[in-house]
Design an enzyme around this catalytic site. Structure first.
Site, PDB file in Angstrom:
ATOM      1  N   ARG A 165     -13.083  50.091  17.798  1.00 27.05           N
ATOM      2  CA  ARG A 165     -12.448  49.702  19.060  1.00 27.05           C
ATOM      3  C   ARG A 165     -13.428  49.454  20.209  1.00 27.05           C
ATOM      4  O   ARG A 165     -13.048  48.947  21.248  1.00 27.05           O
ATOM      5  CB  ARG A 165     -11.419  50.775  19.459  1.00 27.05           C
ATOM      6  CG  ARG A 165     -10.106  50.607  18.717  1.00 27.05           C
ATOM      7  CD  ARG A 165      -9.126  51.679  19.092  1.00 27.05           C
ATOM      8  NE  ARG A 165      -9.455  52.951  18.474  1.00 27.05           N
ATOM      9  CZ  ARG A 165      -8.958  54.133  18.865  1.00 27.05           C
ATOM     10  NH1 ARG A 165      -8.135  54.183  19.886  1.00 27.05           N
ATOM     11  NH2 ARG A 165      -9.291  55.237  18.237  1.00 27.05           N
ATOM     12  N   LYS A 204     -21.331  53.111  18.325  1.00 24.52           N
ATOM     13  CA  LYS A 204     -20.621  53.776  19.442  1.00 24.52           C
ATOM     14  C   LYS A 204     -21.466  54.843  20.138  1.00 24.52           C
ATOM     15  O   LYS A 204     -21.558  54.862  21.358  1.00 24.52           O
ATOM     16  CB  LYS A 204     -19.325  54.375  18.914  1.00 24.52           C
ATOM     17  CG  LYS A 204     -18.544  55.124  19.962  1.00 24.52           C
ATOM     18  CD  LYS A 204     -17.102  55.294  19.600  1.00 24.52           C
ATOM     19  CE  LYS A 204     -16.865  56.357  18.574  1.00 24.52           C
ATOM     20  NZ  LYS A 204     -15.434  56.561  18.330  1.00 24.52           N
ATOM     21  N   THR A 247     -13.579  63.099   7.932  1.00 24.11           N
ATOM     22  CA  THR A 247     -14.396  64.110   8.625  1.00 24.11           C
ATOM     23  C   THR A 247     -14.782  65.260   7.680  1.00 24.11           C
ATOM     24  O   THR A 247     -15.884  65.806   7.798  1.00 24.11           O
ATOM     25  CB  THR A 247     -13.651  64.666   9.847  1.00 24.11           C
ATOM     26  OG1 THR A 247     -12.309  65.019   9.460  1.00 24.11           O
ATOM     27  CG2 THR A 247     -13.574  63.651  10.969  1.00 24.11           C
ATOM     28  N   GLY A 280     -20.029  63.088  17.664  1.00 27.47           N
ATOM     29  CA  GLY A 280     -20.977  62.311  18.463  1.00 27.47           C
ATOM     30  C   GLY A 280     -20.316  61.534  19.581  1.00 27.47           C
ATOM     31  O   GLY A 280     -20.966  61.116  20.537  1.00 27.47           O
ATOM     32  N   ASP A 281     -19.006  61.351  19.484  1.00 30.35           N
ATOM     33  CA  ASP A 281     -18.305  60.570  20.511  1.00 30.35           C
ATOM     34  C   ASP A 281     -17.533  61.458  21.489  1.00 30.35           C
ATOM     35  O   ASP A 281     -16.632  61.005  22.161  1.00 30.35           O
ATOM     36  CB  ASP A 281     -17.369  59.541  19.856  1.00 30.35           C
ATOM     37  CG  ASP A 281     -16.271  60.180  19.027  1.00 30.35           C
ATOM     38  OD1 ASP A 281     -16.279  61.408  18.865  1.00 30.35           O
ATOM     39  OD2 ASP A 281     -15.403  59.428  18.542  1.00 30.35           O
ATOM     40  N   ASN A 330     -13.429  56.179  22.260  1.00 26.41           N
ATOM     41  CA  ASN A 330     -13.145  55.221  21.184  1.00 26.41           C
ATOM     42  C   ASN A 330     -13.126  53.791  21.694  1.00 26.41           C
ATOM     43  O   ASN A 330     -13.147  52.856  20.914  1.00 26.41           O
ATOM     44  CB  ASN A 330     -11.788  55.542  20.547  1.00 26.41           C
ATOM     45  CG  ASN A 330     -11.780  56.943  19.965  1.00 26.41           C
ATOM     46  OD1 ASN A 330     -12.572  57.255  19.093  1.00 26.41           O
ATOM     47  ND2 ASN A 330     -10.925  57.804  20.485  1.00 26.41           N
ATOM     48  N   LYS A 377     -46.292  44.919  43.134  1.00 24.24           N
ATOM     49  CA  LYS A 377     -46.345  45.163  41.688  1.00 24.24           C
ATOM     50  C   LYS A 377     -47.712  45.691  41.302  1.00 24.24           C
ATOM     51  O   LYS A 377     -48.727  45.151  41.749  1.00 24.24           O
ATOM     52  CB  LYS A 377     -46.068  43.864  40.921  1.00 24.24           C
ATOM     53  CG  LYS A 377     -45.975  44.064  39.425  1.00 24.24           C
ATOM     54  CD  LYS A 377     -46.507  42.884  38.621  1.00 24.24           C
ATOM     55  CE  LYS A 377     -48.015  42.848  38.596  1.00 24.24           C
ATOM     56  NZ  LYS A 377     -48.579  41.853  37.682  1.00 24.24           N
ATOM     57  N   TYR A 394     -46.280  39.177  48.988  1.00 20.29           N
ATOM     58  CA  TYR A 394     -46.360  39.600  47.599  1.00 20.29           C
ATOM     59  C   TYR A 394     -47.719  40.227  47.373  1.00 20.29           C
ATOM     60  O   TYR A 394     -48.751  39.586  47.582  1.00 20.29           O
ATOM     61  CB  TYR A 394     -46.173  38.410  46.635  1.00 20.29           C
ATOM     62  CG  TYR A 394     -46.495  38.804  45.212  1.00 20.29           C
ATOM     63  CD1 TYR A 394     -45.754  39.795  44.572  1.00 20.29           C
ATOM     64  CD2 TYR A 394     -47.566  38.243  44.517  1.00 20.29           C
ATOM     65  CE1 TYR A 394     -46.057  40.213  43.286  1.00 20.29           C
ATOM     66  CE2 TYR A 394     -47.880  38.643  43.218  1.00 20.29           C
ATOM     67  CZ  TYR A 394     -47.124  39.633  42.610  1.00 20.29           C
ATOM     68  OH  TYR A 394     -47.433  40.052  41.345  1.00 20.29           O
ATOM     69  N   ASN A 432     -53.560  46.535  57.579  1.00 12.06           N
ATOM     70  CA  ASN A 432     -52.367  45.809  57.997  1.00 12.06           C
ATOM     71  C   ASN A 432     -52.354  44.462  57.279  1.00 12.06           C
ATOM     72  O   ASN A 432     -53.313  43.696  57.368  1.00 12.06           O
ATOM     73  CB  ASN A 432     -52.369  45.593  59.508  1.00 12.06           C
ATOM     74  CG  ASN A 432     -51.018  45.065  59.967  1.00 12.06           C
ATOM     75  OD1 ASN A 432     -50.102  45.835  60.215  1.00 12.06           O
ATOM     76  ND2 ASN A 432     -50.899  43.748  60.027  1.00 12.06           N
TER      77      ASN A 432
END
Ligand code: UD1
Ligand code: MG
Length: 452
Positions: free
Chosen positions: A16, A23, A79, A101-102, A226, A349, A364, A375
């Protein structure tokens, strides 16, 4: 001391979700669902965990390697069958916790309480239950008064049983020896043709074994995921918990409904988070910082008293008392020393910027090393890329870079030097020099008047 292990069921398909991602690898508050379940196990000091994988196992395995033991369930036959796959690895283990796990919202203290009850009762199993307004789809806990009778799945339940509101969360403690015996006896004779783990309870009760139950106070803990709608619901619950935790720790969150904090973020006292702010990954924030409004920080460190407004930062180190934004973009490798100012429409960067330096507007700065008290004038660009390689720009202390300077890397500007506005600097500038690179201004007196 009895030996404990955790078995986490995660072999199901998760149809789902309609996703190429398994999931349990979908993220909640910044990390995969399965990681939340594993954290629950380690927070309860359970040393061993085994995750049962099947569908999409390659994608999950990659994430789990080194974090847990992996058991494969080739065919998903239910299960009960999933837990059977883990049994060969449980020699010497007295008790196990079975988790899904969900179901990532179970709290540490809830599991601790379940384990405590199991240890005290010394029964075959202890079931974590919840009381749902709408129990549709879940296994129901059938009791006679307070005495546990059995768990019946929705599809196998009678009308009367379907009216029961106490449900099986799918989290249990089992005595391993008793579970081994009971699992040998279960069959897939039921509405879904599966080996139900819940059928072991029929074996237990028929053998006169004790079963304890513990009902969670917070129904949200039982939420299973789910679908994408349930994923969003779980996200909401987790986020609220995280926000409440930090507010209790002394953080001001102006508008919790527009604030998103991942589970591994660390905040300090008297941090203020303004509206529409998202803190992701392992971001760490020191005291008195003000983050936001409208800022997103991922895997950043933020020093004491820094201020980040209307900005985006990723893998950046922001020193104490720095002032960032509005509309700054700090990219990976940005390291700002104390008191640095990064203003509007500035991108940084992979650059170190020294104490008290300022890049106030429209610049930049990439692959650079900038000294103290520098400055950088509006419109300055470090031309770090020649189309093939990236090159470095080095700027000393107390340098004044005039507005609209292009610094064509590799290039170095020495301490105290000045570049004239509009210059394209292609050669190193020695300390205390003035570098001007632009044509001389021409003046034609009365040119406008004469033209008319
Ligand atoms: C199960 C319980 C139900 C409970 C509900 C709570 C059974 C028979 N029923 O039902 O009583 O109310 O959980 O959410 O156990 N899995 C495997 N291998 C399999 C089948 C399932 O690893 O062959 C895993 C799934 O990935 C999932 C978990 O087991 O993580 C539960 O399976 P699921 O199919 O969701 O069980 P439910 O029908 O929800
Ligand atoms: Mg389920």
């Amino acid at each position: 001391m009895p030996k404990w292990a955790a078995v986490i069921l995660a072999a199901g398909k998760g149809t789902r979700m309609k996703s190429k991602l398994p999931k349990v690898m979908h993220h909640l508050a910044g990390k995969p669902m399965i990681a939340h379940v594993l954290d629950l196990v380690t927070q309860n000091r359970i040393e061993r965990s085994l995750v049962v994988l099947g569908h999409g196992r390659e994608q999950i395995e990659e994430f789990l390697v080194g974090r847990t033991e992996i058991v494969i369930q080739e065919e998903q036959l239910g299960t009960g069958h999933a837990v059977m796959q883990a049994l060969p690895y449980l020699d010497g283990v007295d008790n196990i916790v079975v988790l899904s796990g969900d179901q990532p919202l179970i709290r540490t203290e809830t599991l601790a309480e379940l384990i405590r009850i199991h240890n005290d009762s010394k029964g075959a199993a202890t079931v974590l239950t919840a009381r749902f307004e709408n129990p549709f789809g879940y296994g129901r806990i059938v009791k006679d008064g307070t005495k546990f009778i059995k768990i019946v799945e929705e599809k196998d339940a009678t009308l009367e049983e379907r009216a029961i509101h106490e449900i099986n969360t799918g989290t249990y403690c089992f005595n391993v020896a008793k579970l081994r015996k009971a699992l040998k006896e279960i069959t897939p004779q039921n509405a879904q043709g599966e080996y139900y783990l819940t059928e072991v309870f029929d074996r237990f009760t028929s053998q006169g074994e004790e079963i304890a139950t513990y009902c969670t106070k917070d129904v949200n803990e039982a939420l299973g995921i789910n679908s994408r709608v349930q994923l969003a619901e779980a996200e909401h619950v987790l986020r609220e918990r995280i926000l409440k935790y930090w507010m209790d720790e002394g953080v001001t969150i102006i508008d919790p409904s527009s604030t998103f904090i991942d589970c591994e973020v660390e905040l300090s006292r008297d941090v203020i988070i303004e509206p529409f702010t998202t803190l992701k990954g392992k971001t760490q924030v020191a005291e008195d910082a003000i983050l936001g409004p409208q800022s997103t920080l991922e895997d950043c460190t933020c020093g004491t008293g820094c201020h980040v407004a209307h900005s985006v930062a990723k893998e950046a180190q922001i020193g104490p008392h720095c002032n960032i934004g509005p509309f700054a973009y700090l990219r990976p490798g940005t390291v700002l020393a104390e008191g640095v100012k990064i203003g509007d429409f500035v991108e940084i960067k992979n650059s170190k910027i020294g104490q008290g330096s300022k890049v106030p507007h429209l610049s930049y700065v990439g692959d650079s090393q900038v000294g103290q008290a520098v400055n950088i004038g509006a419109g300055t660009i470090t031309c770090n890329y020649d189309g093939v390689k990236k090159h470095k720009t080095i700027i000393g202390d107390n340098v004044f870079i005039g507005s609209n300077t292009n610094l064509v890397a590799p290039v170095e500007v020495g301490d105290g030097a000045i570049t004239g506005a509009g210059s394209t600097i292609t050669k190193d500038v020695p300390a205390y020099a003035l570098a001007v690179e632009r044509s001389t201004q021409k003046l034609k007196e009365n040119w406008v008047r004469n033209k008319k």
